[in-house]
Design a protein around this motif. Structure first.
Motif: not given
Length: 510
Positions: A327, A333, A337, A340, A367-368, A370-371, A374, A420
């Motif tokens: 990640v 953070s 991530a 998760r 990923l796209r 929820t975050e 990132r 992402g």
């Protein structure tokens, strides 16, 4: 450097000041002419590295003038200009002592301030203190009063076995033990000028001192009102001795500054430890045992905690899912991530692991949604050990490496963007079959980045390390992983603190 005026005009009875052993500033203050504040300006010495310049007179000041000086007109009289005992010479010598002490403290505190890790700082404190008190050996016992650790002992001129001997002395009989066990919070030093001649010395302490060859000790607490008590520092003398008043004052100033610096490093060390612990707890505690394949993993976490992961998941019908990923970012953070994504990937692998493209597509969507700020790289492989068959898909990840008796080569995977980075990710999977006895090595980019080389040279170094695996260890996945790690990252680079995490996952097929 210190900004000291090139000339200082002092309207004082300097001779009386020298006879009374006064410092320059004390003499200026006591003998300043009353009612003439504009005709004299007392020199003000700035603080150096946060240290107040109020120190006792230097020990190397010349002897005071004779109480019955010769007439000023006599050549060579103490009061005559240029005479060795003239008041101006006394003041200049004392001023030189001040400048020397402040410069020394400035240099020592600057060296300490450049340390970024607790172990380096403790060694620097020992070296600086030994220079200030004139000792050759010493030790620092770090034992924070809050009980949260870390507790450690570091020696100067003492081997680990020597520290072990010292630790056999009853705690209450040692200088550092008495300091650490104080309840009144005082910062008084523990001085033993002639240790072996003390009547009440503990017999075990006497035995250890004779064995290690020290005859005196000087100990100071590492404590301030702001930082609390962090530990104690002890310096050892080979012969009966003790620091003079000026040495005590200087080392006291230094240790107060050092304690504040150690307190800041302690907070950072605890934060790093918590981050590493969380990252390790989010990774598999152990690898599964699956017939037909031998697994081994190696993981190195940076000081701030990164987002690299690995996983090995038993799947239905004797299959096995292997994955590594990374990640973007670092710190808490990124670690969160990573946890998760790894948990989500495990769920997708159980539901549709035989199709690695579908697994990574679902992870991309998650990923796209929820975050969105990132991105991540990932590789997922669906393995059937009984058939020695692997179906693999990657998202912006480095290609795996096959290590065998007759070949050492990278697996040709399709080029793809990281998760992402696109509105919809999808790349074709690849299929290959390792031969019996071959090992598939999956890794994260941190292994390549830690080398400090351009990527093409880093890949070449990795290939050379894999090709050079000795025949005697080719049947051990863990030994292969260790050899590759230490060859690609020699001289402790694999263990050095770095912003780059490293993950290696080795799977040897029977």
């Amino acid at each position: 450097m210190l900004d000291i005026p090139s000339s200082v005009s002092v309207d004082v009875e300097a001779l009386l000041a020298a006879q009374n052993h006064m410092g320059v500033c004390d003499a200026i203050e006591q003998y300043a002419p009353v009612g003439k504040p504009d005709t004299m300006t007392a020199p003000h010495f700035p603080k150096v590295a946060g240290i107040d310049s109020t120190v006792p007179p230097p020990a190397h000041t010349v002897a005071p003038a004779s109480p019955e000086p010769a007439p000023p007109s006599s050549p060579g009289a103490p009061g005559a200009p240029g005479a060795p005992g003239a008041p101006g010479a006394l003041i200049q010598d004392r001023l030189a002592g001040w400048v020397s002490d402040l410069t020394t403290l400035h240099e020592l505190t600057e060296r300490l301030a450049r340390t970024a890790f607790m172990d380096d700082a403790l060694h620097e404190v020992l070296r600086a203190g030994a220079a200030l008190v004139g000792a050759r050996r010493g030790l620092v016992v770090l034992e924070p009063a809050d009980g949260l650790g870390p507790d450690t002992t570091v020696g100067l001129g003492l081997a680990r076995a020597d520290l072990g001997h010292i630790e056999t002395v009853p705690r209450g009989a040692t200088s550092y033990g008495r300091i650490l066990d104080r309840t009144d919070g005082t910062g008084e030093p523990e001085v033993h000028a002639d240790l072996l001649s003390e009547d009440g010395l503990d017999p075990r302490h006497r035995e250890v001192a004779a064995r290690l060859g020290y005859a005196a000790s000087f100990a100071l607490p590492l404590a301030t009102d702001a930082a609390g008590r962090l530990g104690a520092a002890v310096w050892l003398y080979d012969e009966p001795a003790e620091p003079v008043e000026r040495q005590r004052h200087l080392v006291g100033l230094y240790t107060r500054y050092a304690t504040e610096h150690l307190a800041r490093l302690l907070e950072l060390e605890r934060a790093r430890t918590k981050s590493r612990t969380i990252a390790e707890e989010l990774l598999p505690p152990r690898l599964p045992r699956v017939a037909g394949v031998q697994l081994a993993a190696r993981h190195r976490t940076g000081p701030r905690g990164g987002g690299d992961w690995y996983d090995a998941l038993p799947l239905p019908e004797g299959a096995l899912g292997l994955t590594v990923g990374s990640v973007t970012g670092s710190g808490a953070s990124a670690v969160a991530a990573m946890g998760r994504l790894r948990a989500s990937l495990r769920a997708y692998a159980v539901m549709e692991g035989e199709d690695p493209v579908a697994v990574l597509s679902d992870l991309e969507l998650l990923l796209r949604l929820t975050e969105p700020a990132r991105s991540a790289t990932a590789l997922f492989a669906y393995c059937e050990p009984a058939l020695r068959k692997i179906v693999m898909a990657g998202a912006g990840h480095s290609p795996p490496l096959v290590i065998g008796e007759r070949r050492t080569e990278f697996v040709e995977t399709s080029l793809s963007a990281p998760l992402g980075m696109l509105a919809c990710w999808e790349a074709p999977s690849v299929e290959f079959s390792p031969e019996p006895g071959e090992t598939v090595l999956i890794y994260t980019d941190g292994l390549l980045h830690r080398t400090g080389d351009p990527m093409d040279r880093a890949f070449a170094r990795l290939h050379a390390a894999a090709a050079g695996v000795p025949r005697t260890i080719r049947n051990d996945a863990g030994a292969i992983a260790d050899h590759v790690l230490h060859t690609v990252l020699p001289d402790g680079l694999d263990a050095a603190d770095s912003d780059e995490d490293v993950v290696l996952l080795a799977a040897r097929f029977e």
